[in-house]
Write an enzyme that holds these catalytic residues in place. Structure first.
Site, PDB file in Angstrom:
ATOM      1  N   TYR A  30       0.837  -1.217   0.000  1.00  0.00           N
ATOM      2  CA  TYR A  30       0.000   0.000   0.000  1.00  0.00           C
ATOM      3  C   TYR A  30       0.865   1.258   0.000  1.00  0.00           C
ATOM      4  O   TYR A  30       0.596   2.202  -0.742  1.00  0.00           O
ATOM      5  CB  TYR A  30      -0.910  -0.024   1.223  1.00  0.00           C
ATOM      6  CG  TYR A  30      -1.913   1.100   1.286  1.00  0.00           C
ATOM      7  CD1 TYR A  30      -2.935   1.210   0.355  1.00  0.00           C
ATOM      8  CD2 TYR A  30      -1.857   2.059   2.301  1.00  0.00           C
ATOM      9  CE1 TYR A  30      -3.864   2.238   0.416  1.00  0.00           C
ATOM     10  CE2 TYR A  30      -2.790   3.088   2.381  1.00  0.00           C
ATOM     11  CZ  TYR A  30      -3.794   3.174   1.435  1.00  0.00           C
ATOM     12  OH  TYR A  30      -4.706   4.191   1.508  1.00  0.00           O
ATOM     13  N   SER A  75       1.357  -7.888   1.806  1.00  0.00           N
ATOM     14  CA  SER A  75       0.500  -6.799   2.266  1.00  0.00           C
ATOM     15  C   SER A  75      -0.487  -6.452   1.143  1.00  0.00           C
ATOM     16  O   SER A  75      -1.194  -7.332   0.673  1.00  0.00           O
ATOM     17  CB  SER A  75       1.352  -5.601   2.685  1.00  0.00           C
ATOM     18  OG  SER A  75       0.571  -4.674   3.386  1.00  0.00           O
ATOM     19  N   GLN A  76      -0.519  -5.200   0.675  1.00  0.00           N
ATOM     20  CA  GLN A  76      -1.416  -4.943  -0.470  1.00  0.00           C
ATOM     21  C   GLN A  76      -1.029  -5.823  -1.656  1.00  0.00           C
ATOM     22  O   GLN A  76      -1.888  -6.256  -2.437  1.00  0.00           O
ATOM     23  CB  GLN A  76      -1.379  -3.477  -0.875  1.00  0.00           C
ATOM     24  CG  GLN A  76      -2.320  -3.181  -2.042  1.00  0.00           C
ATOM     25  CD  GLN A  76      -2.204  -1.763  -2.510  1.00  0.00           C
ATOM     26  OE1 GLN A  76      -3.033  -0.926  -2.159  1.00  0.00           O
ATOM     27  NE2 GLN A  76      -1.161  -1.474  -3.285  1.00  0.00           N
ATOM     28  N   ASP A 121       0.776 -10.001  13.410  1.00  0.00           N
ATOM     29  CA  ASP A 121       0.668  -8.951  12.395  1.00  0.00           C
ATOM     30  C   ASP A 121      -0.239  -7.833  12.911  1.00  0.00           C
ATOM     31  O   ASP A 121      -1.428  -8.040  13.143  1.00  0.00           O
ATOM     32  CB  ASP A 121       0.112  -9.529  11.089  1.00  0.00           C
ATOM     33  CG  ASP A 121       0.264  -8.562   9.912  1.00  0.00           C
ATOM     34  OD1 ASP A 121       0.311  -7.337  10.147  1.00  0.00           O
ATOM     35  OD2 ASP A 121       0.340  -9.042   8.775  1.00  0.00           O
ATOM     36  N   HIS A 153       6.197 -13.259  14.556  1.00  0.00           N
ATOM     37  CA  HIS A 153       6.371 -12.336  13.432  1.00  0.00           C
ATOM     38  C   HIS A 153       5.126 -11.479  13.222  1.00  0.00           C
ATOM     39  O   HIS A 153       4.012 -11.922  13.466  1.00  0.00           O
ATOM     40  CB  HIS A 153       6.691 -13.103  12.148  1.00  0.00           C
ATOM     41  CG  HIS A 153       8.094 -13.625  12.149  1.00  0.00           C
ATOM     42  ND1 HIS A 153       9.159 -12.900  11.680  1.00  0.00           N
ATOM     43  CD2 HIS A 153       8.599 -14.784  12.637  1.00  0.00           C
ATOM     44  CE1 HIS A 153      10.275 -13.596  11.842  1.00  0.00           C
ATOM     45  NE2 HIS A 153       9.956 -14.747  12.424  1.00  0.00           N
TER      46      HIS A 153
END
Lengths: 337, 289
Positions: A116, A199-200, A285, A313
């Site tokens: 993103y 991610s994105q 996350d 993580h």
């Protein structure tokens, strides 16, 4: 790493400060294991029709692709090209295209989708491994923002009450159009195209694998854009905080927002995905909640699917451990096949 | 072992930058942003002027309640986007800390007239320290401190410059009002041995420029700012690799090697900041609790 269904990490929130307001007390309650979370996302009855119509519209748009060698970014081993093509609404989309100089026959291809906040990188590392590699910059990213530029923050919530003008309507198509560009290239083997990102980039991996049957294999890390409405309750962090900000200011629009986002939620794209796919997530996350990673994984229709969950993580999704697994995964499906 | 030479006119170069800043009115404008404000803070878009003159941008979050507040300066980074708070930080931090997240020239919201490209900005004007975009970009960090020092809500005993790169060290050296630093060596550390990838590309195309490019980069090496950086510092990096820098820093310094987990590293950093600012409890995201 936890194999599927054995997420041993329980979250027990606790009060860590005295400034949380009532709305924020969600984070203080006991959490259920991430893999047992039930999403609030529902699939619109016309979800497939909505996207099939957009794909049909997209297919009618000439690519008008330009491909220009960029000597500054080339190396003795890799050629790098600056690519532009047309997408939905006449928006011009850019991408970096990297090819190994030494090649014989048609190449397997990996599409690298951007995060993103990430400025799309030049995908030389994949080309170094023998792939043609394409790094897409969908609308709103620099180099693709001349005609559409809602900014950051802002892109996530732009026209969020209207599925026909919402950011990700065009954004997803821009990403999917990458395949049209690749199929126009003589050096590409159209039967060996994979897609990946985190991610994105993970969210776009999900949407692109769902929208384009030409995708033969996919790997999504810490997938964003999956469980939007879940995430605004599970996290108080940007970028999903953008939606929380919006709903705080416009609480009366919650229903319209929920209805719009349902058309763009990766969880609803899952049933359209049939290629081999891996999803990898971090169990801590703080950006894309692991609950939503499991939720999207559970809806994926592929017979060959795997999830890797990394305890200890966060939004890195265990990349330090997962990098070699990812490379082997693509090698097995795109190079050794 | 660091292998970069300190330019003879290093001090004069930066004194000139500081003189230009002094001669440039900040001329700040604040615009309230209801959409980024919360039950515990108000948020403003701030426009202010750096050297050039060049109009800069920042998101300013001020907690509700009586200040002054411990302050986090999240200065310009090498990418296009600036967020009100770093991705993944608990939004509730904006109820405890005054947060100023700024865009340097070339970044979004500070991209007129110059819109940086990423990759691309790194080598903008790199042939000379006078023309390098980083002369202004570094000054934009300093200008952000200047702006904060105009705000009565800032607790001057707790002003931290934070970013995973070398600029916070430069900032602490040239703005002693900065009390705490979180940094890494960054792209400009020890460029005698290793240059950033974009510079590597540039030198591949223009190998004859290597000496002048490396000279330019040396003006931004945090090693040469360290003897004047008195802030309490958390320095991220491989202990062996950053040893020369850690030894050169005047302020007490903790060196921390990444565990290559954003969760573990993030938790460590939040604890470090809380400890330095005398908070027993840390404000962290739900999934870190």
């Amino acid at each position: 790493m936890n194999p599927v269904g054995q997420d041993s990490h329980l979250y027990f929130g606790k009060v860590t400060n005295d400034i949380l307001d009532k709305e924020n007390r969600m984070s203080q309650t006991e959490r259920i294991p991430s893999d047992q979370y039930r999403t609030v996302v529902t699939r619109p009855a016309d979800f497939d029709a909505f996207w099939d119509d957009l794909l049909a519209q997209s297919a009618e748009i000439p690519l008008n692709a330009t491909v220009e060698l960029v000597p500054l970014r080339c190396t003795p081993e890799i050629e790098v090209y600056d690519v532009h093509y047309d997408s939905l609404d006449g928006v011009r989309i850019s991408g970096w295209y990297a090819l190994p100089r030494e090649r014989s026959g048609k190449l397997p291809t990996i599409i690298q989708m951007p995060g993103y906040l990430q400025d799309p990188p030049i995908p030389r590392a994949w080309a170094q491994d023998g792939y043609a590699a394409f790094s897409t910059a969908p609308r709103g990213k620099i180099r693709s923002n001349q005609q559409f530029n809602p900014g950051y923050p802002g892109l996530l919530t732009h026209n969020m009450v209207d599925r026909n003008t919402y950011t990700y309507r065009g954004f997803y198509i821009d990403a999917a159009r990458t395949i049209d560009f690749l199929l126009s290239r003589d050096e590409i083997d159209g039967e060996r195209i994979g897609v990946t990102g985190s991610s994105q980039g993970g969210g776009l991996t999900i949407s692109t694998a769902a929208l384009r049957p030409e995708i033969r294999v996919a790997a999504a890390g810490a997938p964003y854009l999956c469980g939007y409405m879940d995430s605004v309750e599970l996290t108080h962090t940007y970028p999903y905080q953008e939606i929380r900000d919006y709903l705080r200011l416009y609480p009366d629009r919650r229903e319209a927002v929920r209805d719009t986002l349902a058309y763009f939620d990766g969880i609803n794209f899952g049933p359209r995905i049939t290629c081999p796919i891996m999803v990898y997530i971090g169990l801590q996350d703080n950006v894309c909640p692991p609950e939503t990673g499991y939720a999207v994984f559970n809806t994926i229709a592929s017979e060959n699917k795997q999830i890797y969950s990394y305890d200890g993580h966060g939004h890195d999704a265990g990349a330090v451990h997962h990098g070699a697994i990812l490379k082997d995964f693509f090698k097995n499906h795109l190079q050794d096949c | 072992m660091a292998n970069t030479s300190r330019p003879e006119d290093f001090d004069a170069y930066w004194q000139q930058v500081c003189r230009e800043l002094e001669a440039t009115p900040i001329a700040a404008e604040e615009e309230h942003l209801p959409i980024r404000s919360t039950e515990f803070c108000e948020c403003y878009a701030v426009r202010f002027t750096g050297i050039g003159p060049y109009r800069l941008f920042g998101y300013l979050s001020i907690p509700h309640g009586d200040g002054p507040f411990p302050t986090l300066l999240l200065g310009p980074a090498y990418r296009s986007v600036v967020d009100p708070l770093p991705q993944g930080d608990a939004n509730e931090k904006r109820g405890r800390f005054l947060v100023f997240s700024t865009a340097g020239r070339g970044q979004r919201n500070a991209d007129k007239p110059y819109a940086g490209l990423f990759p691309g900005m790194m080598t903008e004007g790199i042939d000379s320290p006078e023309t390098s975009i980083f002369r202004g970009f570094a000054a934009d960090w300093l200008r952000a401190v200047d702006y904060l020092l105009t705000r009565p809500e800032v607790d001057r005993s707790r002003l931290a410059a934070i970013k995973q790169e070398g600029m916070p060290i430069l900032t602490a050296a040239l703005r002693p009002e900065v009390t705490h630093v979180v940094a890494s060596p960054g792209d400009f550390y020890n460029t005698g041995d290793h240059v950033p990838g974009e510079v590597e590309d540039y030198l591949r195309l223009y190998p004859e420029k290597e000496a002048q490019v490396k000279r330019t980069l040396s003006y931004f090496d945090p090693l040469f700012f360290a003897p004047n950086a008195r802030a309490r510092t958390l320095l991220w990096g491989n202990p062996e690799m950053v040893a020369p820098l850690a030894e050169a820093l005047v302020g007490e310094t903790d060196v921390q090697q990444s565990e290559r987990s954003s969760y573990k590293d993030g938790l460590f950093q939040e604890r470090w900041i809380a400890d330095q600012f005398s908070f027993e409890e840390i404000i962290i995201p739900a999934h870190w609790q």
